[in-house]
Design a protein around this motif. Structure first.
Motif, PDB file in Angstrom:
ATOM      1  N   LEU B 235       0.830  -1.209   0.000  1.00  0.00           N
ATOM      2  CA  LEU B 235       0.000   0.000   0.000  1.00  0.00           C
ATOM      3  C   LEU B 235       0.862   1.257   0.000  1.00  0.00           C
ATOM      4  N   ASP B 236       1.996   1.192   0.682  1.00  0.00           N
ATOM      5  CA  ASP B 236       2.882   2.358   0.719  1.00  0.00           C
ATOM      6  C   ASP B 236       3.351   2.708  -0.694  1.00  0.00           C
ATOM      7  N   VAL B 237       3.445   1.683  -1.549  1.00  0.00           N
ATOM      8  CA  VAL B 237       3.886   1.891  -2.932  1.00  0.00           C
ATOM      9  C   VAL B 237       2.724   2.299  -3.833  1.00  0.00           C
ATOM     10  N   THR B 238       1.533   1.688  -3.598  1.00  0.00           N
ATOM     11  CA  THR B 238       0.452   1.817  -4.576  1.00  0.00           C
ATOM     12  C   THR B 238      -0.658   2.787  -4.191  1.00  0.00           C
ATOM     13  N   ALA B 239      -0.903   2.996  -2.881  1.00  0.00           N
ATOM     14  CA  ALA B 239      -2.079   3.795  -2.489  1.00  0.00           C
ATOM     15  C   ALA B 239      -1.756   5.283  -2.448  1.00  0.00           C
ATOM     16  N   ASP B 240      -2.787   6.101  -2.418  1.00  0.00           N
ATOM     17  CA  ASP B 240      -2.558   7.535  -2.248  1.00  0.00           C
ATOM     18  C   ASP B 240      -2.908   7.941  -0.825  1.00  0.00           C
ATOM     19  N   ALA B 241      -2.374   9.071  -0.409  1.00  0.00           N
ATOM     20  CA  ALA B 241      -2.472   9.499   0.988  1.00  0.00           C
ATOM     21  C   ALA B 241      -3.915   9.701   1.444  1.00  0.00           C
ATOM     22  N   ALA B 242      -4.771  10.191   0.564  1.00  0.00           N
ATOM     23  CA  ALA B 242      -6.161  10.460   0.946  1.00  0.00           C
ATOM     24  C   ALA B 242      -6.856   9.163   1.369  1.00  0.00           C
ATOM     25  N   HIS B 243      -6.543   8.086   0.656  1.00  0.00           N
ATOM     26  CA  HIS B 243      -7.139   6.793   0.944  1.00  0.00           C
ATOM     27  C   HIS B 243      -6.663   6.227   2.290  1.00  0.00           C
ATOM     28  N   ALA B 247       0.430   9.806   5.543  1.00  0.00           N
ATOM     29  CA  ALA B 247       1.382   9.959   4.441  1.00  0.00           C
ATOM     30  C   ALA B 247       1.742   8.600   3.848  1.00  0.00           C
ATOM     31  N   THR B 248       1.892   8.538   2.528  1.00  0.00           N
ATOM     32  CA  THR B 248       2.320   7.298   1.860  1.00  0.00           C
ATOM     33  C   THR B 248       3.604   7.570   1.081  1.00  0.00           C
ATOM     34  N   HIS B 263      11.687  -7.465  -3.951  1.00  0.00           N
ATOM     35  CA  HIS B 263      11.181  -8.501  -4.860  1.00  0.00           C
ATOM     36  C   HIS B 263      10.123  -8.007  -5.842  1.00  0.00           C
ATOM     37  N   GLY B 264       9.597  -6.812  -5.651  1.00  0.00           N
ATOM     38  CA  GLY B 264       8.610  -6.284  -6.589  1.00  0.00           C
ATOM     39  C   GLY B 264       7.177  -6.624  -6.214  1.00  0.00           C
ATOM     40  N   ILE B 265       6.251  -5.978  -6.931  1.00  0.00           N
ATOM     41  CA  ILE B 265       4.823  -6.058  -6.610  1.00  0.00           C
ATOM     42  C   ILE B 265       4.228  -7.437  -6.910  1.00  0.00           C
ATOM     43  N   ASP B 266       4.581  -8.009  -8.026  1.00  0.00           N
ATOM     44  CA  ASP B 266       3.988  -9.301  -8.390  1.00  0.00           C
ATOM     45  C   ASP B 266       4.375 -10.401  -7.408  1.00  0.00           C
ATOM     46  N   TRP B 267       5.670 -10.439  -7.067  1.00  0.00           N
ATOM     47  CA  TRP B 267       6.140 -11.420  -6.087  1.00  0.00           C
ATOM     48  C   TRP B 267       5.373 -11.253  -4.779  1.00  0.00           C
ATOM     49  N   THR B 268       5.183 -10.003  -4.361  1.00  0.00           N
ATOM     50  CA  THR B 268       4.506  -9.727  -3.094  1.00  0.00           C
ATOM     51  C   THR B 268       3.068 -10.240  -3.129  1.00  0.00           C
ATOM     52  N   GLN B 295     -11.682 -15.511   6.789  1.00  0.00           N
ATOM     53  CA  GLN B 295     -11.982 -14.274   6.052  1.00  0.00           C
ATOM     54  C   GLN B 295     -11.085 -13.126   6.518  1.00  0.00           C
ATOM     55  N   ALA B 296     -10.731 -13.141   7.798  1.00  0.00           N
ATOM     56  CA  ALA B 296      -9.828 -12.096   8.305  1.00  0.00           C
ATOM     57  C   ALA B 296      -8.484 -12.153   7.582  1.00  0.00           C
ATOM     58  N   ALA B 297      -7.996 -13.372   7.355  1.00  0.00           N
ATOM     59  CA  ALA B 297      -6.717 -13.532   6.640  1.00  0.00           C
ATOM     60  C   ALA B 297      -6.808 -12.919   5.249  1.00  0.00           C
ATOM     61  N   ARG B 298      -7.929 -13.194   4.577  1.00  0.00           N
ATOM     62  CA  ARG B 298      -8.129 -12.663   3.224  1.00  0.00           C
ATOM     63  C   ARG B 298      -8.251 -11.127   3.252  1.00  0.00           C
ATOM     64  N   PHE B 299      -8.986 -10.638   4.223  1.00  0.00           N
ATOM     65  CA  PHE B 299      -9.165  -9.191   4.380  1.00  0.00           C
ATOM     66  C   PHE B 299      -7.813  -8.492   4.569  1.00  0.00           C
ATOM     67  N   ILE B 300      -6.994  -9.072   5.436  1.00  0.00           N
ATOM     68  CA  ILE B 300      -5.677  -8.482   5.729  1.00  0.00           C
ATOM     69  C   ILE B 300      -4.811  -8.437   4.478  1.00  0.00           C
ATOM     70  N   ALA B 301      -4.846  -9.516   3.714  1.00  0.00           N
ATOM     71  CA  ALA B 301      -3.999  -9.595   2.519  1.00  0.00           C
ATOM     72  C   ALA B 301      -4.480  -8.671   1.411  1.00  0.00           C
ATOM     73  N   GLU B 302      -5.802  -8.437   1.362  1.00  0.00           N
ATOM     74  CA  GLU B 302      -6.362  -7.689   0.237  1.00  0.00           C
ATOM     75  C   GLU B 302      -6.743  -6.252   0.572  1.00  0.00           C
ATOM     76  N   ARG B 303      -6.491  -5.820   1.817  1.00  0.00           N
ATOM     77  CA  ARG B 303      -7.000  -4.526   2.271  1.00  0.00           C
ATOM     78  C   ARG B 303      -6.438  -3.373   1.430  1.00  0.00           C
ATOM     79  N   GLN B 304      -7.250  -2.348   1.300  1.00  0.00           N
ATOM     80  CA  GLN B 304      -6.898  -1.187   0.474  1.00  0.00           C
ATOM     81  C   GLN B 304      -6.588   0.048   1.308  1.00  0.00           C
ATOM     82  N   SER B 305      -6.620  -0.078   2.648  1.00  0.00           N
ATOM     83  CA  SER B 305      -6.265   1.053   3.505  1.00  0.00           C
ATOM     84  C   SER B 305      -5.817   0.540   4.862  1.00  0.00           C
TER      85      SER B 305
END
Lengths: 305, 305
Positions: B235-243, B247-248, B263-268, B295-305
């Motif tokens: 998220l630090d790489v891909t998200a914007d600060a407003a989201h 600061a990101t 390792h890059g984004i795809d590896w991550t 579901q918590a595991a999935r949420f943590i891995a996929e979270r957008q903020s």
């Protein structure tokens, strides 16, 4: 105190201090311990600098002598004493920070944030505070779980909102609005009194004392805690910086209200005598066994540094 | 996740968050509680600002759902969850300080030292940390003393030298000497992983789980803890600060080594999928009862903020 009393008390204080320092040196080594992934060497060095600084170890002495009054063995008392010294030391490390008292020196040495940096001092303080609870819960192995829970509860209360950190917060507010006499007494009972009271009560708890004796020790702790603060305020007025190993005259310079500034030096000395008498009276039922604790009260009231 | 799964998970997360916030609002009121002389209003306000800030309360959720897996009642789990949130919150308050990350905003609000001042932020953090242990020892009344001692020990270890503060110290050192991959993994396991692992293991402890199940929950906690940090770095790489409400792009700007930068984004993203699968496998023996934790595991891995 006669010279002989003084020397027995001073010897025991040094002896207890050496024991607690040896334990803390061992516990705060760079070597990872049970369940730890790693110990960052610079953090450990900052923690050791904050704790192993030549303090008098008065609080550990009080824990151990109070426990001894009830025949409690040394190892558990030593660990609780070390935990309490971690709490006391963390509070000094954070108190010295630029945003708080902004002190460069303590006991003739640079403070942790001067020797390392501010971030290291914040983390070293946090780590010492956290470690104190681990030490009681995990290392004081002779205590039963009920005693450990009671000690963790009492220590957290003495160190937290209603005790030390609450008193520090009141102290910050006192710079803006001067407290009245009752306010000063409350502030000091929290800021410095609560941990000293805990030290004495903890000894009784470790020794499995009955509720009456536990309360007696706690009251003794309150009396000498107040004496400690009065003596401190007196020293701030009368001592010189070289003797104290830290800056003096800071209270007056800051326009800070203390009982000394309110009532004067003679009143304070009379109060101190009264508190020593009260402490001795509280300990009277224990007879000769409490001789060192009585001397501790006198030492606290009469100390010159 | 199907939409229905998502909404059940999200609803439960909100429900648990509301319960822990109600308890903390009550516990951190200005009203002095059992054994306290006084509660300084400004300190309490700073503590509440640090804790009651609209966080997701993921760690409390993990404590409570892990405890529920073993049929443990809500009150004790809620108190341990609140204690853990006090620890997490104190670490953010201190981390935001000028000498540490120097952040002005958190979750769209001014940080504690910006809203109050630095001294208040230091004391509020210290008080929250101290209070966490009081909360477990004194308030989680259904737990027997042995369970409380085990929880205090585990929490102090997760939060201290070999856990969170140790990880923060390693993080500071990583700004000077870049760690290798093993070093990054160790740093993150300590800095953010240890508390998340504790959350899951604590639930098993509260539920009096057998040693095998306790270890299973701890391992689940380690897997999602690592996923949490990977998602954060991503998220630090891909998200914007407003989201994000903060600061990101700070890691890259600071030249900080993360597994994403290595390792890059795809590896991550592949690693994250693997960690979710691992978490689900660890929970498989519990069947449908563990649906929300999966579901918590999935949420943590996929979270957008």
């Amino acid at each position: 105190m006669t010279d002989q009393d003084t020397s027995l008390f001073q010897m025991t204080l040094l002896h207890r201090a050496a024991a607690v320092e040896a334990l803390l040196t061992d516990l705060l080594s760079d070597q990872p311990q049970d369940g730890e992934i790693s110990r960052p060497p610079r953090l450990m060095a900052a923690m050791r600098h904050g704790v192993l600084n030549g303090g008098k170890r008065l609080r550990p002495f009080l824990v151990m002598e109070s426990a001894a009054l009830f025949g409690a063995g040394t190892p558990a008392a030593l660990r609780v004493a070390a935990a309490l010294e971690c709490i006391h030391s963390y509070s000094l490390v954070h108190d010295d920070l630029p945003a708080m008292d902004n002190d460069d020196m303590r006991r003739g040495q640079p403070t942790v944030h001067r020797k390392f940096d501010e971030a290291a001092a914040i983390l070293a303080g946090d780590s010492l505070l956290t470690y104190a609870f681990e030490l009681i819960a995990a290392e004081a192995t002779e205590l039963d779980p009920g005693a450990k829970v009671a000690l963790v509860t009492a220590l957290a209360r003495a160190a937290g909102i209603g005790g030390m950190t609450g008193g520090q917060a009141l102290d910050l507010e006192a710079e803006k609005v001067k407290p009245d006499e009752a306010g000063i007494i409350r502030l000091q009972a929290m800021k410095t009194g609560a941990l000293i009271r805990f030290a004495c009560e903890a000894g009784a708890m470790i020794g499995n004392a009955n509720p009456e004796d536990r309360e007696r020790l706690a009251e003794y702790g309150s009396a000498i805690g107040l004496a400690f603060q009065l003596a401190d305020d007196l020293l701030d007025v009368t001592a010189d910086a070289a003797h104290m190993g830290k800056a003096t005259g800071k209270d007056a310079a800051a326009g800070k209200a203390t009982l000394v500034s309110l009532h004067g030096i003679d009143w304070t000395k009379r109060q101190l005598s009264g508190l020593v008498a009260q402490a001795e009276e509280l300990l009277a039922p224990f007879g000769e066994k409490a001789a060192l604790l009585k001397q501790a009260a006198r030492f606290i009231a009469e100390r010159q540094s």
